[in-house]
Design an enzyme around this catalytic site. Structure first.
Site, PDB file in Angstrom:
ATOM      1  N   ARG A 175     -45.484  30.522 -12.685  1.00  0.00           N
ATOM      2  CA  ARG A 175     -44.540  29.516 -12.209  1.00  0.00           C
ATOM      3  C   ARG A 175     -44.290  28.452 -13.270  1.00  0.00           C
ATOM      4  O   ARG A 175     -43.146  28.021 -13.498  1.00  0.00           O
ATOM      5  CB  ARG A 175     -45.073  28.895 -10.912  1.00  0.00           C
ATOM      6  N   LEU A 210     -54.439  34.877  -3.986  1.00  0.00           N
ATOM      7  CA  LEU A 210     -53.036  34.532  -4.181  1.00  0.00           C
ATOM      8  C   LEU A 210     -52.710  33.297  -3.355  1.00  0.00           C
ATOM      9  O   LEU A 210     -53.316  33.065  -2.313  1.00  0.00           O
ATOM     10  CB  LEU A 210     -52.121  35.685  -3.728  1.00  0.00           C
ATOM     11  N   ASP A 211     -51.735  32.525  -3.822  1.00  0.00           N
ATOM     12  CA  ASP A 211     -51.233  31.412  -3.034  1.00  0.00           C
ATOM     13  C   ASP A 211     -50.695  31.941  -1.706  1.00  0.00           C
ATOM     14  O   ASP A 211     -50.285  33.106  -1.597  1.00  0.00           O
ATOM     15  CB  ASP A 211     -50.085  30.700  -3.764  1.00  0.00           C
ATOM     16  N   MET A 212     -50.651  31.068  -0.705  1.00  0.00           N
ATOM     17  CA  MET A 212     -50.147  31.462   0.604  1.00  0.00           C
ATOM     18  C   MET A 212     -48.760  32.087   0.498  1.00  0.00           C
ATOM     19  O   MET A 212     -48.464  33.088   1.158  1.00  0.00           O
ATOM     20  CB  MET A 212     -50.099  30.241   1.543  1.00  0.00           C
TER      21      MET A 212
END
Length: 299
Positions: free
Chosen positions: A236, A137-139
């Site tokens: 997103r 996952l993204d930060m």
């Protein structure tokens, strides 16, 4: 050779029918890949009825197969980092990652990562294995991260992800009132105007996102999303494309005064347990910052 017990390094499998070879048995019963099988045979890591097996070993009902997975060094530095574990078995650890923490070390983040925390957990529990992330996952995205404790777990879960056998859901707070449920089936590729971003492009790779409205607030909505493909920034990009970008997403939207990151959370995962194919669903509770954001939107 004594008794063997299932653990992170050992699989004990009882055969319930006859097979033409041990390779066939392990492929059908455990979905073992040919490559992994050959590696185990070469290292003499498969035992049949107490004796080392060969590739051509015959297998019949009642035989006991034991698979050993050797210890491996991991180069992540152990750090005492709180891990929110939502599921664990001999092959997997599934975590609910907090927002703001990087999954694995990079040049900009060489410590304080999920990998460092898992390294400490492995050390504390005498799990002498490399850390293998099945997903990332993204930060600034919170939620479910799957870690394999051994190569078998990694192979099995990676297959399920690649073959779209894993059902994933996300929760997101988005701008605007989403009128109803829907499906976004639009290709995604690199944004020609910005190398960091992706965008819906005719020549991109197919991407499918399903969404359903959970709640509506003043100029915002809480939606649950299911992705049938795994393109970078897919949710997103798609939500921005339909005019409902994720709140707090500074790359595809703008800064928010109710949350300091994109309000996106990997909420649930349905998969088959590697050793017995039992279906399991795990859920990761919303982090505090998204709960607070919802409360602010309700005012």
């Amino acid at each position: 050779m004594g008794k063997f017990f299932d653990n992170e390094s050992t699989i004990v499998h009882k055969i319930d029918r006859s097979y033409s070879s041990i390779e066939e048995a392990l492929k059908i019963d455990l979905d073992l890949s040919g490559r992994f099988f050959r590696k185990l045979i070469k290292s003499k890591s498969i035992i049949k009825n107490g004796k080392k097996a060969s590739k051509k070993s015959l297998v019949k009902k009642g035989d006991t197969i034991v698979i050993f997975m050797k210890d491996e060094e991991d180069n992540n530095i152990p750090e005492d980092i709180n891990l929110n574990i939502v599921y664990e078995d001999y092959d997997l650890i599934i975590l609910n990652k907090e927002p703001g923490i990087v999954v694995h070390p990079t040049k900009g983040h060489n410590n304080g990562t999920v990998a460092n925390g898992v390294a400490q957990y492995f050390k504390n529990h005498n799990i002498n294995k490399k850390i293998r992330f099945v997903n990332r996952l993204d930060m600034d995205t919170s939620g479910i991260v799957v870690v394999a404790k051994n190569p078998f777990g990694h192979q099995q879960m990676s297959k399920q992800f690649e073959n779209n056998q894993v059902k994933k859901s996300y929760l997101a707070l988005v701008d605007g009132i989403v009128k109803g449920d829907g499906v976004i089936d639009e290709p995604i590729g690199k944004d020609p105007q910005d190398s960091i971003k992706n965008a819906v492009k005719a020549d991109g790779k197919r991407a499918i996102t399903k969404y359903e409205v959970i709640d509506r607030y003043n100029e915002a909505s809480l939606v649950k999303l299911y992705i049938e493909t795994g393109r970078t920034h897919q949710i997103r990009v798609h939500m921005d494309y339909i005019g409902h970008p994720i709140i707090g997403d500074t790359l595809y939207n703008k800064e928010s005064n109710i949350i300091k990151r994109q309000a996106l959370h990997s909420y649930s995962l349905e998969f088959k347990v590697p050793r017995n194919n039992e279906k399991v669903k795990v859920e990761a509770n919303l982090p505090e910052d998204m709960v607070e954001a919802v409360e602010k939107l309700r005012l």
